[in-house]
Design a protein around this motif. Structure first.
Motif, PDB file in Angstrom:
ATOM      1  N   SER A 354      -2.338  -1.902  14.714  1.00 40.99           N
ATOM      2  CA  SER A 354      -3.210  -2.663  13.816  1.00 40.99           C
ATOM      3  C   SER A 354      -2.720  -2.582  12.371  1.00 40.99           C
ATOM      4  O   SER A 354      -2.668  -3.590  11.661  1.00 40.99           O
ATOM      5  CB  SER A 354      -4.639  -2.143  13.934  1.00 40.99           C
ATOM      6  N   ILE A 355      -2.317  -1.375  11.938  1.00 40.72           N
ATOM      7  CA  ILE A 355      -1.881  -1.197  10.549  1.00 40.72           C
ATOM      8  C   ILE A 355      -0.613  -1.990  10.267  1.00 40.72           C
ATOM      9  O   ILE A 355      -0.510  -2.699   9.252  1.00 40.72           O
ATOM     10  CB  ILE A 355      -1.669   0.306  10.247  1.00 40.72           C
ATOM     11  N   VAL A 356       0.391  -1.889  11.156  1.00 40.03           N
ATOM     12  CA  VAL A 356       1.654  -2.591  10.892  1.00 40.03           C
ATOM     13  C   VAL A 356       1.469  -4.106  10.974  1.00 40.03           C
ATOM     14  O   VAL A 356       2.158  -4.862  10.272  1.00 40.03           O
ATOM     15  CB  VAL A 356       2.759  -2.112  11.864  1.00 40.03           C
ATOM     16  N   THR A 357       0.527  -4.568  11.796  1.00 40.63           N
ATOM     17  CA  THR A 357       0.259  -6.012  11.858  1.00 40.63           C
ATOM     18  C   THR A 357      -0.416  -6.492  10.583  1.00 40.63           C
ATOM     19  O   THR A 357      -0.054  -7.540  10.020  1.00 40.63           O
ATOM     20  CB  THR A 357      -0.623  -6.339  13.078  1.00 40.63           C
ATOM     21  N   TRP A 358      -1.405  -5.738  10.111  1.00 36.75           N
ATOM     22  CA  TRP A 358      -2.053  -6.082   8.843  1.00 36.75           C
ATOM     23  C   TRP A 358      -1.037  -6.099   7.702  1.00 36.75           C
ATOM     24  O   TRP A 358      -1.065  -6.986   6.835  1.00 36.75           O
ATOM     25  CB  TRP A 358      -3.167  -5.082   8.524  1.00 36.75           C
ATOM     26  N   LEU A 359      -0.152  -5.101   7.687  1.00 39.51           N
ATOM     27  CA  LEU A 359       0.857  -5.030   6.622  1.00 39.51           C
ATOM     28  C   LEU A 359       1.748  -6.265   6.621  1.00 39.51           C
ATOM     29  O   LEU A 359       2.096  -6.798   5.554  1.00 39.51           O
ATOM     30  CB  LEU A 359       1.704  -3.769   6.803  1.00 39.51           C
ATOM     31  N   GLY A 360       2.109  -6.747   7.796  1.00 37.03           N
ATOM     32  CA  GLY A 360       2.907  -7.966   7.867  1.00 37.03           C
ATOM     33  C   GLY A 360       2.172  -9.175   7.319  1.00 37.03           C
ATOM     34  O   GLY A 360       2.749  -9.993   6.587  1.00 37.03           O
ATOM     35  N   TYR A 361       0.887  -9.292   7.636  1.00 32.76           N
ATOM     36  CA  TYR A 361       0.120 -10.435   7.144  1.00 32.76           C
ATOM     37  C   TYR A 361      -0.125 -10.359   5.637  1.00 32.76           C
ATOM     38  O   TYR A 361      -0.249 -11.398   4.973  1.00 32.76           O
ATOM     39  CB  TYR A 361      -1.205 -10.530   7.889  1.00 32.76           C
ATOM     40  N   VAL A 362      -0.195  -9.150   5.106  1.00 32.30           N
ATOM     41  CA  VAL A 362      -0.385  -9.003   3.652  1.00 32.30           C
ATOM     42  C   VAL A 362       0.778  -9.618   2.885  1.00 32.30           C
ATOM     43  O   VAL A 362       0.612 -10.086   1.753  1.00 32.30           O
ATOM     44  CB  VAL A 362      -0.561  -7.504   3.301  1.00 32.30           C
ATOM     45  N   ASN A 363       1.952  -9.649   3.491  1.00 30.86           N
ATOM     46  CA  ASN A 363       3.108 -10.234   2.823  1.00 30.86           C
ATOM     47  C   ASN A 363       2.875 -11.679   2.397  1.00 30.86           C
ATOM     48  O   ASN A 363       3.415 -12.131   1.388  1.00 30.86           O
ATOM     49  CB  ASN A 363       4.325 -10.150   3.741  1.00 30.86           C
ATOM     50  N   SER A 364       2.081 -12.417   3.161  1.00 32.07           N
ATOM     51  CA  SER A 364       1.811 -13.814   2.818  1.00 32.07           C
ATOM     52  C   SER A 364       1.041 -13.953   1.519  1.00 32.07           C
ATOM     53  O   SER A 364       1.079 -15.011   0.883  1.00 32.07           O
ATOM     54  CB  SER A 364       1.029 -14.490   3.956  1.00 32.07           C
ATOM     55  N   ALA A 365       0.336 -12.900   1.117  1.00 30.07           N
ATOM     56  CA  ALA A 365      -0.390 -12.930  -0.153  1.00 30.07           C
ATOM     57  C   ALA A 365       0.452 -12.403  -1.308  1.00 30.07           C
ATOM     58  O   ALA A 365       0.109 -12.638  -2.474  1.00 30.07           O
ATOM     59  CB  ALA A 365      -1.675 -12.102  -0.044  1.00 30.07           C
ATOM     60  N   LEU A 366       1.550 -11.703  -1.016  1.00 28.21           N
ATOM     61  CA  LEU A 366       2.332 -11.075  -2.072  1.00 28.21           C
ATOM     62  C   LEU A 366       3.235 -12.050  -2.813  1.00 28.21           C
ATOM     63  O   LEU A 366       3.458 -11.890  -4.021  1.00 28.21           O
ATOM     64  CB  LEU A 366       3.192  -9.944  -1.489  1.00 28.21           C
ATOM     65  N   ASN A 367       3.772 -13.047  -2.092  1.00 30.08           N
ATOM     66  CA  ASN A 367       4.761 -13.921  -2.721  1.00 30.08           C
ATOM     67  C   ASN A 367       4.248 -14.619  -3.977  1.00 30.08           C
ATOM     68  O   ASN A 367       4.932 -14.618  -5.014  1.00 30.08           O
ATOM     69  CB  ASN A 367       5.280 -14.941  -1.713  1.00 30.08           C
ATOM     70  N   PRO A 368       3.054 -15.247  -3.974  1.00 28.23           N
ATOM     71  CA  PRO A 368       2.562 -15.845  -5.228  1.00 28.23           C
ATOM     72  C   PRO A 368       2.401 -14.821  -6.342  1.00 28.23           C
ATOM     73  O   PRO A 368       2.625 -15.138  -7.518  1.00 28.23           O
ATOM     74  CB  PRO A 368       1.203 -16.442  -4.817  1.00 28.23           C
ATOM     75  N   ILE A 369       2.027 -13.596  -6.011  1.00 18.91           N
ATOM     76  CA  ILE A 369       1.903 -12.543  -7.030  1.00 18.91           C
ATOM     77  C   ILE A 369       3.274 -12.207  -7.610  1.00 18.91           C
ATOM     78  O   ILE A 369       3.432 -12.019  -8.824  1.00 18.91           O
ATOM     79  CB  ILE A 369       1.244 -11.291  -6.423  1.00 18.91           C
ATOM     80  N   ILE A 370       4.285 -12.161  -6.740  1.00 15.74           N
ATOM     81  CA  ILE A 370       5.643 -11.878  -7.204  1.00 15.74           C
ATOM     82  C   ILE A 370       6.126 -12.961  -8.149  1.00 15.74           C
ATOM     83  O   ILE A 370       6.699 -12.675  -9.209  1.00 15.74           O
ATOM     84  CB  ILE A 370       6.594 -11.735  -6.002  1.00 15.74           C
ATOM     85  N   TYR A 371       5.880 -14.229  -7.795  1.00 11.26           N
ATOM     86  CA  TYR A 371       6.304 -15.322  -8.680  1.00 11.26           C
ATOM     87  C   TYR A 371       5.591 -15.235 -10.023  1.00 11.26           C
ATOM     88  O   TYR A 371       6.173 -15.513 -11.075  1.00 11.26           O
ATOM     89  CB  TYR A 371       6.008 -16.683  -8.041  1.00 11.26           C
ATOM     90  N   THR A 372       4.317 -14.866 -10.006  1.00 13.01           N
ATOM     91  CA  THR A 372       3.543 -14.780 -11.243  1.00 13.01           C
ATOM     92  C   THR A 372       4.081 -13.677 -12.143  1.00 13.01           C
ATOM     93  O   THR A 372       4.148 -13.833 -13.364  1.00 13.01           O
ATOM     94  CB  THR A 372       2.061 -14.508 -10.925  1.00 13.01           C
ATOM     95  N   VAL A 373       4.469 -12.559 -11.555  1.00 12.26           N
ATOM     96  CA  VAL A 373       4.928 -11.415 -12.345  1.00 12.26           C
ATOM     97  C   VAL A 373       6.356 -11.616 -12.848  1.00 12.26           C
ATOM     98  O   VAL A 373       6.668 -11.315 -14.004  1.00 12.26           O
ATOM     99  CB  VAL A 373       4.827 -10.119 -11.515  1.00 12.26           C
ATOM    100  N   PHE A 374       7.242 -12.168 -12.019  1.00 14.14           N
ATOM    101  CA  PHE A 374       8.662 -12.186 -12.316  1.00 14.14           C
ATOM    102  C   PHE A 374       9.192 -13.540 -12.781  1.00 14.14           C
ATOM    103  O   PHE A 374      10.351 -13.612 -13.192  1.00 14.14           O
ATOM    104  CB  PHE A 374       9.461 -11.732 -11.085  1.00 14.14           C
ATOM    105  N   ASN A 375       8.412 -14.602 -12.695  1.00 15.98           N
ATOM    106  CA  ASN A 375       8.894 -15.914 -13.112  1.00 15.98           C
ATOM    107  C   ASN A 375       7.967 -16.470 -14.185  1.00 15.98           C
ATOM    108  O   ASN A 375       6.787 -16.735 -13.938  1.00 15.98           O
ATOM    109  CB  ASN A 375       8.951 -16.867 -11.910  1.00 15.98           C
ATOM    110  N   THR A 376       8.511 -16.645 -15.380  1.00 12.04           N
ATOM    111  CA  THR A 376       7.692 -17.064 -16.522  1.00 12.04           C
ATOM    112  C   THR A 376       7.086 -18.443 -16.313  1.00 12.04           C
ATOM    113  O   THR A 376       5.927 -18.679 -16.674  1.00 12.04           O
ATOM    114  CB  THR A 376       8.549 -17.067 -17.799  1.00 12.04           C
ATOM    115  N   GLU A 377       7.850 -19.364 -15.724  1.00 12.61           N
ATOM    116  CA  GLU A 377       7.364 -20.730 -15.595  1.00 12.61           C
ATOM    117  C   GLU A 377       6.248 -20.830 -14.558  1.00 12.61           C
ATOM    118  O   GLU A 377       5.285 -21.577 -14.740  1.00 12.61           O
ATOM    119  CB  GLU A 377       8.536 -21.658 -15.261  1.00 12.61           C
TER     120      GLU A 377
END
Length: 393
Positions: A354-377
């Motif tokens: 259950s934990i490793v499956t949840w962790l995989g699905y959390v990745n889908s929420a991380l990408n927009p956060i990464i773009y917000t933090v690391f890409n100015t535009e």
């Protein structure tokens, strides 16, 4: 009397079963899952809208990022609701098994599409850095269309055995929804993760070696330009930032195919001054067969192309973070998932799966956060969009 006692025992067993089912309900998983769906949908929709509406974000790298965001959106809409429902039920599947097969198909396909999108980005970026001739930076050309379509076709092909009845095994447990065939688990894990990941990492290593040579060559050009301005007084009024360090023939790369120079020795700088009786003609600096007019009248197309190169390099620098987050989130799942299929005697507790499956699905929420933090535009557009929403309210 015995009949009455039997009815009481049956009634008591039903009450105990109901109470047990109530205690098995996983309310934290339900709350966290709903929040996760909202974050994934909102974040990835913003990514798609930002690339669609902002001219500065219309780069080839970002078109692939949109494809990745679409995969995450489909995951949030088609897979996560049913997964959260099962988690809320304590792992018990109470729906039709055809629905389970559809869930497994979409789960495998979308996870595979995510990593194949990242792999397609690495292939496209490696080509852009290594073979920049006639690379179309601003629009999607045939190669990008081929990579984007191939990504989804291959992802569907990997998941297709689930649709064609591989789940129909004898004595299938109707209270559990999972991939039933261990051979398919190994096959899908190898095709979706264990083969693409090393290829992707090798391509990124090659790409960033090329970028490093790129930046060194760019700095060498700027140093040469500064030396030229010291030598020629008429060059001192030139804005060096307007000198596009990349060939016009290859807008996404520093190397010109007509130049005899190699990446290790990419530039031959020369100053050419020609004078006529009627007066001097504009002084020209030649870099690897590329000539820039050094008078203040600068071609706006050249300036725009230099800015686009800068944007593309910024987008490329975000990619290692995206890939690193993906590997961090999905590697535990594929390792545990494959181990369970290969080792029949190994005990893997349900909570670990259950934990490793949840962790995989959390990745889908991380990408927009990464773009917000690391890409100015991306960050500027997100801030502008959220600010306009607040003002509208």
């Amino acid at each position: 009397h015995l009949l009455l006692l039997g009815e009481r025992e049956i009634l008591g067993a039903e009450i105990n079963t109901a109470q047990t089912r109530d205690t098995d309900y996983n309310f934290p998983a339900l709350i966290f899952g709903i929040l996760l769906i909202v974050v994934i949908i909102c974040g990835n929709l913003l990514v798609c809208l930002s690339v669609y509406r902002e001219k500065a974000l219309k780069t080839t790298t970002n078109y692939f990022i949109v494809s990745l965001a679409v995969a995450d959106l489909m995951l949030a809409v088609l897979v996560l609701p049913l997964f959260i429902y099962v988690e809320f039920q304590g792992g018990l599947w109470s729906l039709n098994m055809h629905v389970c097969d559809g869930l497994m198909t979409m789960d495998v396909m979308l996870c595979t599409a995510s990593i194949f999108n990242l792999c397609a980005i690495s292939i496209d970026r490696f080509i852009a850095v290594s073979i920049p001739l006639n690379y179309n930076l601003k629009h999607v050309d045939q190669r990008q269309i081929f990579l984007l379509s191939g990504t989804w076709i291959l992802a569907l092909a990997v998941a297709s055995p689930v649709m064609f009845g591989i789940q129909n095994v004898p004595q299938r447990d109707s209270t559990e929804c999972k991939l039933e065939d261990d051979n398919f688990v190994v096959y899908s894990s190898v095709c979706s993760f264990f083969i693409p990941c090393p290829i992707m990492l090798l391509l990124y290593c090659g790409m960033f070696r090329g970028l490093r040579r790129w930046e060194e060559a760019r700095k060498a050009k700027l140093r040469s330009s500064i030396l030229l301005t010291d030598m020629k007084p008429e060059l001192k009024d030139i804005n060096l930032e307007e000198l596009d360090p990349y060939p016009l023939e290859s807008p996404d790369g520093p190397y010109n195919n007509s130049s005899p120079d190699t990446p290790d020795r990419p530039y031959n700088n020369s100053l050419t001054t020609t004078e006529y009786k009627d007066g001097p003609v504009p002084t020209v600096v030649a870099y690897s067969n590329i000539r820039y007019n050094l008078h203040p009248q600068t071609d706006p197309h050249q300036k725009k192309r230099a800015k686009i190169n800068c944007r593309e390099r910024k987008a490329m620098k975000v990619l290692p973070v995206v890939v690193g987050a993906f590997l961090f989130c999905w590697t535990p799942f594929f390792v545990v998932h494959t181990m369970r299929a290969l080792c029949a005697t190994c005990y893997i507790p349900p909570w670990l799966m259950s934990i490793v499956t949840w962790l995989g699905y959390v990745n889908s929420a991380l990408n927009p956060i990464i773009y917000t933090v690391f890409n100015t535009e991306f960050r500027n557009y997100f801030n502008k969009f959220l600010h306009s929403c607040c003002i509208y309210r």
